[in-house]
Design an enzyme around this catalytic site. Structure first.
Site, PDB file in Angstrom:
ATOM      1  N   GLU A 167      -7.461  81.885 -64.764  1.00  0.00           N
ATOM      2  CA  GLU A 167      -6.211  81.883 -64.272  1.00  0.00           C
ATOM      3  C   GLU A 167      -4.979  81.942 -65.341  1.00  0.00           C
ATOM      4  O   GLU A 167      -3.961  81.682 -65.287  1.00  0.00           O
ATOM      5  CB  GLU A 167      -5.999  80.801 -63.496  1.00  0.00           C
ATOM      6  CG  GLU A 167      -6.208  81.123 -61.919  1.00  0.00           C
ATOM      7  CD  GLU A 167      -7.761  81.385 -61.528  1.00  0.00           C
ATOM      8  OE1 GLU A 167      -8.501  81.187 -62.261  1.00  0.00           O
ATOM      9  OE2 GLU A 167      -7.954  82.073 -60.492  1.00  0.00           O
ATOM     10  N   ARG A 217     -14.717  77.027 -65.466  1.00  0.00           N
ATOM     11  CA  ARG A 217     -14.182  78.160 -64.462  1.00  0.00           C
ATOM     12  C   ARG A 217     -13.794  79.278 -65.550  1.00  0.00           C
ATOM     13  O   ARG A 217     -12.947  79.242 -66.318  1.00  0.00           O
ATOM     14  CB  ARG A 217     -13.113  77.558 -63.687  1.00  0.00           C
ATOM     15  CG  ARG A 217     -12.301  78.571 -62.950  1.00  0.00           C
ATOM     16  CD  ARG A 217     -12.560  78.352 -61.360  1.00  0.00           C
ATOM     17  NE  ARG A 217     -11.589  79.032 -60.857  1.00  0.00           N
ATOM     18  CZ  ARG A 217     -10.861  78.699 -59.981  1.00  0.00           C
ATOM     19  NH1 ARG A 217     -10.302  77.368 -60.071  1.00  0.00           N
ATOM     20  NH2 ARG A 217      -9.895  79.377 -59.172  1.00  0.00           N
ATOM     21  N   HIS A 255      -1.995  83.769 -63.606  1.00  0.00           N
ATOM     22  CA  HIS A 255      -0.967  83.521 -62.618  1.00  0.00           C
ATOM     23  C   HIS A 255       0.250  84.518 -62.989  1.00  0.00           C
ATOM     24  O   HIS A 255       0.900  84.626 -62.103  1.00  0.00           O
ATOM     25  CB  HIS A 255      -0.528  82.176 -62.919  1.00  0.00           C
ATOM     26  CG  HIS A 255      -1.466  81.025 -62.092  1.00  0.00           C
ATOM     27  ND1 HIS A 255      -2.093  81.416 -61.069  1.00  0.00           N
ATOM     28  CD2 HIS A 255      -1.893  79.884 -62.519  1.00  0.00           C
ATOM     29  CE1 HIS A 255      -2.853  80.154 -60.638  1.00  0.00           C
ATOM     30  NE2 HIS A 255      -2.774  79.409 -61.426  1.00  0.00           N
ATOM     31  N   GLU A 256       0.362  84.996 -64.059  1.00  0.00           N
ATOM     32  CA  GLU A 256       1.383  85.845 -64.303  1.00  0.00           C
ATOM     33  C   GLU A 256       0.865  87.396 -63.865  1.00  0.00           C
ATOM     34  O   GLU A 256       1.997  88.338 -64.096  1.00  0.00           O
ATOM     35  CB  GLU A 256       1.717  86.031 -65.922  1.00  0.00           C
ATOM     36  CG  GLU A 256       0.622  86.462 -66.634  1.00  0.00           C
ATOM     37  CD  GLU A 256       0.682  86.215 -68.365  1.00  0.00           C
ATOM     38  OE1 GLU A 256       0.532  84.781 -68.437  1.00  0.00           O
ATOM     39  OE2 GLU A 256       1.080  86.844 -69.307  1.00  0.00           O
ATOM     40  N   ALA A 257      -0.254  87.724 -63.577  1.00  0.00           N
ATOM     41  CA  ALA A 257      -0.599  88.904 -63.313  1.00  0.00           C
ATOM     42  C   ALA A 257       0.475  89.605 -61.970  1.00  0.00           C
ATOM     43  O   ALA A 257       0.734  88.680 -60.973  1.00  0.00           O
ATOM     44  CB  ALA A 257      -2.138  89.026 -62.691  1.00  0.00           C
ATOM     45  N   CYS A 337      -8.063  79.186 -42.353  1.00  0.00           N
ATOM     46  CA  CYS A 337      -6.991  79.501 -43.007  1.00  0.00           C
ATOM     47  C   CYS A 337      -6.637  80.898 -42.987  1.00  0.00           C
ATOM     48  O   CYS A 337      -7.468  81.690 -43.169  1.00  0.00           O
ATOM     49  CB  CYS A 337      -7.472  79.133 -44.497  1.00  0.00           C
ATOM     50  SG  CYS A 337      -6.451  79.661 -45.914  1.00  0.00           S
ATOM     51  N   ARG A 565      23.678  91.672 -44.752  1.00  0.00           N
ATOM     52  CA  ARG A 565      25.074  91.114 -45.088  1.00  0.00           C
ATOM     53  C   ARG A 565      25.205  90.459 -46.380  1.00  0.00           C
ATOM     54  O   ARG A 565      26.056  90.387 -46.981  1.00  0.00           O
ATOM     55  CB  ARG A 565      25.791  90.373 -43.924  1.00  0.00           C
ATOM     56  CG  ARG A 565      25.706  91.161 -42.635  1.00  0.00           C
ATOM     57  CD  ARG A 565      26.198  90.523 -41.411  1.00  0.00           C
ATOM     58  NE  ARG A 565      25.505  89.346 -41.358  1.00  0.00           N
ATOM     59  CZ  ARG A 565      25.791  88.259 -40.667  1.00  0.00           C
ATOM     60  NH1 ARG A 565      26.753  88.563 -39.607  1.00  0.00           N
ATOM     61  NH2 ARG A 565      25.083  87.177 -40.342  1.00  0.00           N
ATOM     62  N   ASP A 662       9.851  78.928 -38.047  1.00  0.00           N
ATOM     63  CA  ASP A 662       8.469  79.619 -38.295  1.00  0.00           C
ATOM     64  C   ASP A 662       7.253  78.768 -37.679  1.00  0.00           C
ATOM     65  O   ASP A 662       7.514  77.757 -37.361  1.00  0.00           O
ATOM     66  CB  ASP A 662       8.187  79.848 -39.810  1.00  0.00           C
ATOM     67  CG  ASP A 662       8.353  78.819 -40.816  1.00  0.00           C
ATOM     68  OD1 ASP A 662       7.778  77.699 -40.239  1.00  0.00           O
ATOM     69  OD2 ASP A 662       8.586  78.858 -41.941  1.00  0.00           O
TER      70      ASP A 662
END
Ligand code: NAP
Ligand code: SF4
Length: 677
Positions: A167, A217, A255-257, A337, A565, A662
């Site tokens: 990551e 990982r 994460h920056e992808a 999920c 607006r 929401d």
């Protein structure tokens, strides 16, 4: 014994020195609980998931040292007190028949911390702090800190550690040229760049001996320029195995992808084909992850030989009992999920404690309790949208006799509009889940029924969850035949012309724009289309998995102008971790986004707007249809009628407050009300 429905998913995994009871790993998530430091709450959170059947839990990332923390003050095992605290959680997991590994997360240049360190002094696009380049002694210190964290984890009762190497975090930053410009033994050739990751695993293994789980990982597809080739991934995996790792877990994308990897619009199991490419190249078990959210998907992934085990993280926020319910043949009763990120990652990145849109108890288990009632009441709930359904289910679970009324023919309320948007198909699963729970709990349903005050007389409690009505923006010409609102489009299936102006750029304006620019199969349901749309290709063919031709979205079905607006960038109020995906999707579809307008009038030619207080720069936006998505107001008509008759109902969801309403707030409010009825 082999499970009849999930023979692969529920099969034990023998690691030699220990056995995992099934093939389900609860993946690491930063919830913020460790930073709060309420260890009874943390122990309950993890303990419930162990009880719910996860074979191995991985904690949120713990810093090996202050410079590697994701932010200043991030949690880690730094003191004897920390070790004693973590022991409370590990003991609870063990008492509930589970195992738990602590993730060691060194953020490197991703640390939101001015003291951050990295292989080279290159600032990341997602952090304001340029990192310090480590020298030889600095690197040795980092390795020693990983080893110390591993030994302390063992002392705290963990069954293992997960070393975060993907990551785009610290170890990953050494591995690829994108962030490693060094010329010493830690940079240059691939052997040099992976030296740190391998050395960390080797020394951690040396320190803890053979009978401790070490998961590594590993980034299998970086999705950033100058990342690894798949041959290099294989080389790294072999070196990590040789260094002593017990298991390799999959990491997808940095994460920056600028490619979504876990959002709801990412197809289910979108990256298991990448993990499968590693199968057979190492002899230790391999775990796959990302957008696996039902036992059926997990089972198929394993049956197809994509991995030895699956990792699910967010699904365990949605339902702690995921595995237990699958095992008991109750998959339809698993709260799904939906990949929205609204209450988990968006909270984390907003500095709030994580929870879950569909399960407000997640991370609040000690505070929000659904206790059985001593005295059952009759409860009428008007409105079968998320607020009403959540209230009904929790109240019925506690033992109340619940009846739901809704004028619609089916349950779901506004969720039924959300599920029409390409990329939001997961809402189907949520509505199906509510249906299953209603049936299982014997909740009385009165659909196609306009409830009135007479009908509600005689109930012990009345809950009004009648939702919202579209706001009237009062624009001259809005009664014209070419003007529609979002309900006409999403629910009524109104015919919409080829050129469209959308008034209002909130969640619904964005949704309607996505709906109207899309044609044909949803990429979320067709992996090949989705990979092409976002420019992802086989990392075995192209370094990093970035297609040389870039994103190839389908042609837009309509010409759309989206307006608001406010004189600010459109989409600012969308989810912290998903807003960029919606903006990028609309950009790819050529949607023009216009802020800072006054709406002058609508006529047969289209929408007339101007800018500024002086109503300057008149502009006609020629279009066949104008669609009103100007927000919503509470539908309180029934609540007011009841109050006039002296009945005091509970008013929740959009009927209570429509502004910024929401599903997350609706479900939370409904569940909390029902917990106290
Ligand atoms: P919203 O987010 O409040 O947006 C309303 C939009 O209408 C704004 O762009 C606002 O912009 C405009 N507006 C407000 N008053 C207006 C008026 N009098 N005349 C013209 N324009 C006006 O509401 P929504 O889009 O209806 O969404 C409702 C809720 O559903 C949202 O709060 C959202 O949380 C949820 N939702 C979320 C998602 C998601 O992606 N997470 C998707 C769909 C819905 P200006 O005031 O600048 O004109
Ligand atoms: Fe999944 Fe949304 Fe819950 Fe996060 S908030 S766990 S993404 S359903």
């Amino acid at each position: 014994m082999t499970h009849p429905t999930y023979p692969h998913l529920l099969q034990p995994l023998d690691l030699g020195f220990t056995t995992l009871k099934n093939r389900v790993l609860m993946g690491s998530m930063h919830t913020g609980l460790e930073e709060i430091g309420d260890w009874e709450r943390i122990a309950t959170y993890y303990g419930d998931r162990a009880k719910g059947g996860a074979a191995l839990i991985v904690t949120g990332g713990m810093s090996p040292n202050p410079e590697g923390g994701v932010f200043a003050g991030a949690a880690g095992l730094f003191t004897d007190k920390d070790i004693a605290n973590h022991r409370i959680a590990t003991d609870r997991v063990h008492e509930n028949g589970g195992k738990i590994a602590m993730q060691i997360l060194h953020a490197g240049r991703y640390a939101y911390n001015p003291n951050c360190v990295a292989p080279s002094p290159i600032k990341s696009p997602i952090s304001p702090f340029p990192p310090k380049e480590l020298d030889e002694a600095g690197i040795e210190k980092q390795i020693a800190d990983f080893v110390t964290a591993t030994m302390r984890a063992r002392e705290a009762g963990y069954d293992g550690v997960e070393i975060m190497g993907s990551e785009g975090y610290f170890l990953n930053q050494f591995i690829v040229r994108h962030t490693n410009k060094r010329t010493d033994r830690w940079g240059g050739s691939y052997e040099n760049r992976i030296r740190l990751a391998v050395e960390v695993v080797r020394r951690c293994r040396e320190a803890v001996g053979p009978d401790f789980i070490i998961i590594y990982r590993l980034s299998m597809i970086d999705l950033v320029p100058d990342g690894s080739t798949f041959d290099e991934v294989i080389q790294l995996a072999r070196a990590i195995e040789a260094a002593g790792a017990t298991i390799i877990n999959t990491g997808i994308g940095w994460h920056e992808a600028r490619i979504p990897t876990i959002a709801t619009s990412v197809p289910r199991r979108a990256f298991t084909w990448v993990t499968k490419k590693l199968m057979g190249h190492v002899s230790i078990p391999i775990i796959t992850s990302n957008r696996i959210n039902t036992p059926e998907v997990g089972e198929n992934v394993l049956a197809e030989g994509c991995a030895d085990m699956v990792s699910m993280a967010r699904p365990f926020l949605a339902d702690a009992d995921f595995v237990a319910k699958a095992e008991a043949g109750l998959a339809a009763q698993i709260a799904p999920c939906i990949g929205c990120n609204q209450a988990c990652l968006d909270h984390t990145f907003g500095g709030k404690t994580s929870t879950c849109l569909v399960n407000p108890r997640a991370c609040y288990e000690t505070e929000l309790r659904y206790e059985p009632v001593a005295q059952s009441k009759t409860i009428a709930i008007v409105g079968a949208g998320p607020a009403g359904l959540a209230t009904a289910i929790v109240a019925a679970e506690r033992g109340h006799a619940v009846s739901i009324f809704d004028r619609a023919a089916s349950i779901g309320g506004q969720l039924n509009m959300a599920r029409k948007i390409p990329g939001k198909e997961e809402f189907d699963g949520l509505v199906d889940y509510y249906g299953s729970r209603i049936r299982a709990l014997g909740i009385e349903m009165h659909l196609n029924t306009e409830a009135d005050a007479d009908m509600l007389a005689g109930f012990d409690e009345v809950v009004i969850a009648t939702g919202v009505l579209p706001r009237d923006p009062g624009i001259p010409g809005q009664d014209g035949a070419n003007v529609l609102n979002y309900i006409d489009v999403l629910r009524g299936g109104a015919k919409v012309g080829k050129r469209v102006a959308i008034i209002g750029a909130g969640g619904i304006g964005f949704d309607v724009a996505e709906y109207l620019t899309h044609e044909g199969e949803s990429p979320a349901e067709n992996l090949e289309l989705w990979l092409r749309e976002w420019g992802v290709t086989d990392p075995g063919e192209v370094r990093s998995g970035l297609a040389p031709e870039g994103p190839q979205p389908g042609a837009p079905a309509r010409e759309v102008v989206l307006l608001q607006r406010k004189a600010q960038a459109l989409g600012k109020g969308l989810g912290k971790t998903t807003g960029w995906i919606h903006r990028a999707t609309l950009k790819m579809k050529g949607v023009e986004m216009v802020g800072g307008v006054n709406y002058e009038k609508i006529d047969a030619d289209g929408l007339h707007v101007s800018t500024g207080e002086g109503r300057e720069n008149p502009r006609l936006i020629p279009c066949d249809n104008v669609i009103l998505c100007a927000g919503q107001v509470p539908d309180r008509s029934l609540a007011d009628a009841l109050i006039a008759r002296g009945v005091t109902p509970h008013v929740i969801g959009g009927a209570d407050v429509a502004a910024e309403l929401d599903a997350k707030r609706a479900i939370d409010q409904g569940s909390r009300l029902a917990a106290g009825l």
